[in-house]
Every structure is written in structure tokens, then in C-alpha cells.
Design a protein around this motif. Structure first.
Motif, mmCIF file in Angstrom:
data_model
loop_
_atom_site.group_PDB
_atom_site.id
_atom_site.type_symbol
_atom_site.label_atom_id
_atom_site.label_comp_id
_atom_site.label_asym_id
_atom_site.label_seq_id
_atom_site.Cartn_x
_atom_site.Cartn_y
_atom_site.Cartn_z
ATOM 1 N N ALA A 46 83.481 -36.809 -13.840
ATOM 2 C CA ALA A 46 82.884 -37.306 -14.900
ATOM 3 C C ALA A 46 82.881 -38.794 -15.202
ATOM 4 C CB ALA A 46 83.709 -36.829 -16.618
ATOM 5 N N ILE A 47 84.177 -39.509 -14.745
ATOM 6 C CA ILE A 47 84.161 -40.880 -14.659
ATOM 7 C C ILE A 47 83.140 -41.577 -13.714
ATOM 8 C CG2 ILE A 47 85.790 -42.691 -14.145
ATOM 9 C CD1 ILE A 47 88.240 -41.184 -15.088
ATOM 10 N N ASN A 48 83.201 -41.073 -12.459
ATOM 11 C CA ASN A 48 82.068 -41.346 -11.527
ATOM 12 C C ASN A 48 80.807 -41.390 -12.095
ATOM 13 O OD1 ASN A 48 81.437 -42.101 -8.561
ATOM 14 N ND2 ASN A 48 80.532 -40.067 -8.656
ATOM 15 N N LEU A 49 80.276 -40.236 -12.577
ATOM 16 C CA LEU A 49 79.053 -40.263 -13.275
ATOM 17 C C LEU A 49 78.790 -41.160 -14.362
ATOM 18 C CD1 LEU A 49 78.673 -36.142 -13.226
ATOM 19 C CD2 LEU A 49 77.568 -37.686 -11.713
ATOM 20 N N MET A 89 80.279 -44.048 -14.507
ATOM 21 C CA MET A 89 80.076 -45.390 -13.995
ATOM 22 C C MET A 89 78.722 -45.688 -13.534
ATOM 23 S SD MET A 89 83.822 -45.797 -12.211
ATOM 24 C CE MET A 89 83.707 -47.418 -11.644
ATOM 25 N N ILE A 90 77.914 -44.594 -13.167
ATOM 26 C CA ILE A 90 76.678 -44.901 -12.497
ATOM 27 C C ILE A 90 75.575 -44.541 -13.678
ATOM 28 C CG2 ILE A 90 77.331 -44.345 -10.077
ATOM 29 C CD1 ILE A 90 76.369 -41.571 -10.482
ATOM 30 N N GLY A 91 75.858 -44.410 -14.756
ATOM 31 C CA GLY A 91 75.009 -44.361 -15.820
ATOM 32 C C GLY A 91 74.725 -42.878 -16.249
ATOM 33 N N ASP A 92 74.958 -41.855 -15.524
ATOM 34 C CA ASP A 92 74.696 -40.600 -15.679
ATOM 35 C C ASP A 92 75.748 -40.075 -16.859
ATOM 36 O OD1 ASP A 92 73.719 -38.079 -15.601
ATOM 37 O OD2 ASP A 92 74.087 -37.590 -13.571
ATOM 38 N N PHE A 93 75.382 -40.253 -18.056
ATOM 39 C CA PHE A 93 76.237 -39.740 -19.293
ATOM 40 C C PHE A 93 75.963 -38.378 -19.492
ATOM 41 C CE2 PHE A 93 75.692 -44.317 -19.968
ATOM 42 C CZ PHE A 93 76.854 -44.750 -19.637
ATOM 43 N N ALA A 94 74.757 -37.874 -19.474
ATOM 44 C CA ALA A 94 74.497 -36.368 -19.585
ATOM 45 C C ALA A 94 75.247 -35.367 -18.467
ATOM 46 C CB ALA A 94 72.965 -36.362 -19.706
ATOM 47 N N GLY A 95 75.096 -35.942 -17.290
ATOM 48 C CA GLY A 95 75.517 -35.430 -16.233
ATOM 49 C C GLY A 95 77.334 -35.431 -16.211
ATOM 50 N N ALA A 96 77.793 -36.481 -16.737
ATOM 51 C CA ALA A 96 79.315 -36.521 -16.958
ATOM 52 C C ALA A 96 79.633 -35.560 -18.409
ATOM 53 C CB ALA A 96 79.596 -37.907 -17.458
ATOM 54 N N LYS A 97 78.881 -35.480 -19.229
ATOM 55 C CA LYS A 97 79.202 -34.266 -20.286
ATOM 56 C C LYS A 97 78.971 -33.117 -19.758
ATOM 57 C CE LYS A 97 77.728 -33.336 -24.982
ATOM 58 N NZ LYS A 97 76.696 -33.569 -26.187
ATOM 59 N N ALA A 98 77.974 -32.868 -18.971
ATOM 60 C CA ALA A 98 78.013 -31.414 -18.501
ATOM 61 C C ALA A 98 79.061 -30.878 -17.555
ATOM 62 C CB ALA A 98 76.719 -31.294 -17.783
ATOM 63 N N ALA A 99 79.566 -32.044 -16.854
ATOM 64 C CA ALA A 99 80.628 -31.775 -15.920
ATOM 65 C C ALA A 99 82.140 -31.395 -16.404
ATOM 66 C CB ALA A 99 80.854 -32.822 -14.779
ATOM 67 N N VAL A 100 82.094 -32.086 -17.593
ATOM 68 C CA VAL A 100 83.723 -31.866 -18.350
ATOM 69 C C VAL A 100 83.874 -30.233 -18.751
ATOM 70 C CG1 VAL A 100 85.055 -32.585 -20.197
ATOM 71 C CG2 VAL A 100 84.022 -34.256 -18.709
ATOM 72 N N ASP A 101 85.234 -30.018 -18.288
ATOM 73 C CA ASP A 101 85.385 -28.506 -18.811
ATOM 74 C C ASP A 101 86.425 -28.871 -19.952
ATOM 75 O OD1 ASP A 101 86.791 -26.128 -19.241
ATOM 76 O OD2 ASP A 101 86.686 -25.412 -17.104
ATOM 77 N N MET A 102 85.821 -28.419 -21.125
ATOM 78 C CA MET A 102 86.454 -28.792 -22.321
ATOM 79 C C MET A 102 87.892 -28.063 -22.582
ATOM 80 S SD MET A 102 85.066 -31.387 -23.676
ATOM 81 C CE MET A 102 86.021 -31.758 -24.895
ATOM 82 N N GLN A 103 87.862 -26.999 -22.161
ATOM 83 C CA GLN A 103 89.120 -25.935 -22.113
ATOM 84 C C GLN A 103 90.304 -26.556 -21.639
ATOM 85 O OE1 GLN A 103 90.209 -23.059 -23.404
ATOM 86 N NE2 GLN A 103 92.241 -23.371 -22.504
ATOM 87 N N TRP A 104 90.152 -27.397 -20.274
ATOM 88 C CA TRP A 104 91.243 -27.989 -19.755
ATOM 89 C C TRP A 104 91.316 -29.545 -20.437
ATOM 90 C CZ3 TRP A 104 94.845 -26.102 -16.312
ATOM 91 C CH2 TRP A 104 94.537 -24.930 -15.805
ATOM 92 N N LEU A 105 90.130 -30.087 -20.491
ATOM 93 C CA LEU A 105 90.365 -31.387 -21.191
ATOM 94 C C LEU A 105 91.390 -31.690 -22.407
ATOM 95 C CD1 LEU A 105 89.279 -34.363 -20.933
ATOM 96 C CD2 LEU A 105 87.321 -33.843 -22.333
ATOM 97 N N LEU A 106 91.249 -30.676 -23.468
ATOM 98 C CA LEU A 106 92.023 -30.556 -24.574
ATOM 99 C C LEU A 106 93.509 -30.532 -24.449
ATOM 100 C CD1 LEU A 106 89.557 -28.726 -26.828
ATOM 101 C CD2 LEU A 106 89.909 -31.134 -26.854
ATOM 102 N N TYR A 107 93.926 -30.457 -23.252
ATOM 103 C CA TYR A 107 95.231 -30.475 -23.132
ATOM 104 C C TYR A 107 95.799 -31.818 -23.007
ATOM 105 C CZ TYR A 107 95.131 -25.509 -21.255
ATOM 106 O OH TYR A 107 95.230 -23.942 -21.304
#
Length: 254
Positions: free
Chosen positions: A187-190, A192-210
Motif C-alpha cells: 500500500a505504501i508503494n502504491l 508513493m506512485i499516486g495509486d491511492f485507490a489501489g493502495a486502499k484496495a490492497a490493505v487487509d483491514m483485519q490485520w491492519l487494525l492490530y
């Protein structure tokens, strides 16, 4: 207390891998961290075996029950989705251990505070350094904000800075695993290249919320542990100077 008598209680144990220390703590602070992530309360108290078991259990059962996703959907008003993602078979098991972690964090803090008061009164001599084939550990002055800065960069590094190796490597390992499964590097890589929609779609919120609970914990514990380690260093210096240079007949002024 005579030198040849083993202390009944001591406030710290220094090994090659870590410094296990007891000191006065606010039981509500420990309870809060146990509430935010089961096992963190015991980790604050340096009760490693119980802490690591509860933390590992929390990640395992939370992932299977989808508790984080349920919380996310509930907080955003999607109650039907929250009900859909939660697995009741795992959720029922989750509740009991979660409540135990909170209760045990408060109870253990009260008991350890009592042990600290007794150890403080006994004032047993501290060991300033330990050397083994694996590592060297010694009491020394550390900068609390340096520990905070390293924890900000990568959770666990602040604890390694103050030589809390057991806690540091455990937190470091879990953080890397959570970042991998939540796809944060991708998500960070996406982003940085301006693909914010792709970054949002890539993140798994179940794991991120830890991560929010882990970050809050490492910031607090790295800072407080550094401050308390510095106090331990100063106390050992006082004990050494009094034993070596202060006359037993010296009367402290009132």
C-alpha cells in the motif's frame, strides 16, 4: 541486612538477554493496555510467558473470529456487514480469555506493587552487569526519547536499544508479520506512485487494525522502561558508593 544473607525480595533481575524489573505502576494503565490488546498488560509487568501466550492467542482467535472487521464495520455504521463477518464459533471462545486478560492485568499490578514496596524496604544489592557467551547486559543511562524514536521507526527497536531483548524481538517479529499480512508495504508503494485507490484496495483491514494498539504500547513501554532503567542505574550507584565510601557510623541528617 548482612552481605552473606540472600535477599528475600529484589526489585530487578539482570540477565544477558533482558532486565526484568518491578516498580510502582498505575493498575488502570495496565488494565487499559490489557483491554486494547490481551497480553500487553502482562508484558508491561515483564511476565513474559503469560504475555506471549495471550498475545499469540489474541492474534489467532481475533483473526478467525474477524473481531477487528466487526469493530470496523460497527464503527462505520455497517451493522449488517459486522454481523455477517463475525464467526460466533470463535467469538464465544474469544470473550472469556479477553475478560481474563483485563482482570489479570489489574490484579497482577496490585500484587506486584505490594512486592515492590517490600523489595524497596529491603533494598537488596543490585548486580550492575552480566556477561555470558551470548551477550553483555549492564545498567547504564539511556535517553528515553531515543527509545521513543526507534520505536516510532519500527516497533521493538526501542526495546532493543535499552536491552530488553526478549520483548524487543517478540514485538519486532509480530510487527513484521502483521505488516506483511496487512499488505502495508504494498500500500505504501502504491501510494508513493499516486495509486491511492489501489493502495486502499490492497490493505487487509483485519490485520491492519492490530497496529494502533501495538504502536501505542511500544511508545509508552519503551519510554517508561527507559526511565525506570535509569532509576535502577542510579540506585545501584548509590548502593555502591554507600557501601564503599560511607562510614557505617555516619548519621543521616534529619
Amino acid at each position: 541486612m548482612k552481605n552473606n544473607v540472600s535477599p528475600r525480595r529484589t526489585r530487578a533481575y539482570i540477565s544477558a538477554f533482558t532486565t526484568t524489573q518491578i516498580h510502582l505502576r498505575n493498575p488502570w494503565v495496565v488494565t487499559f493496555f490489557a483491554f486494547s490488546f490481551p497480553g500487553f498488560g502482562n508484558l508491561l509487568l515483564h511476565r513474559y510467558a503469560k504475555a506471549f501466550t495471550l498475545i499469540s492467542w489474541e492474534v489467532f482467535i481475533n483473526t478467525h473470529a474477524k473481531v477487528n472487521l466487526g469493530i470496523l464495520y460497527s464503527m462505520t455504521g455497517h451493522f449488517a456487514k459486522a454481523k455477517e463477518v463475525l464467526d460466533p464459533r470463535w467469538l464465544i471462545i474469544y470473550v472469556g480469555i479477553y475478560m481474563y486478560s483485563i482482570w489479570d492485568g489489574y490484579r497482577s499490578t496490585m500484587d506486584i506493587n505490594k512486592q515492590f514496596l517490600l523489595a524497596d524496604h529491603e533494598n537488596a544489592k543490585l548486580t550492575p552487569s552480566v556477561m555470558s557467551a551470548w551477550d553483555i547486559n549492564f545498567l547504564d543511562k539511556k535517553a528515553p526519547f531515543v527509545a521513543l524514536a526507534w520505536s516510532l521507526l519500527v516497533p521493538g527497536l526501542g526495546h532493543l536499544y535499552i536491552h530488553h531483548m526478549i520483548t524487543g524481538f517478540f514485538l519486532f517479529g509480530w510487527t513484521i508479520a502483521i505488516m506483511y499480512f496487512s499488505h502495508i508495504p504494498e500500500a505504501i508503494n502504491l501510494s508513493m506512485i499516486g495509486d491511492f485507490a489501489g493502495a486502499k484496495a490492497a490493505v487487509d483491514m483485519q490485520w491492519l487494525l492490530y497496529l494502533p494498539s501495538i504502536l501505542c504500547f511500544v511508545f509508552y513501554d519503551a519510554y517508561v522502561s527507559t526511565v525506570e532503567s535509569n532509576k535502577l542505574f542510579e540506585l545501584e550507584q548509590v548502593q555502591h558508593l554507600k557501601q564503599q565510601y560511607q562510614s557505617p557510623q555516619f548519621q543521616m541528617p534529619i
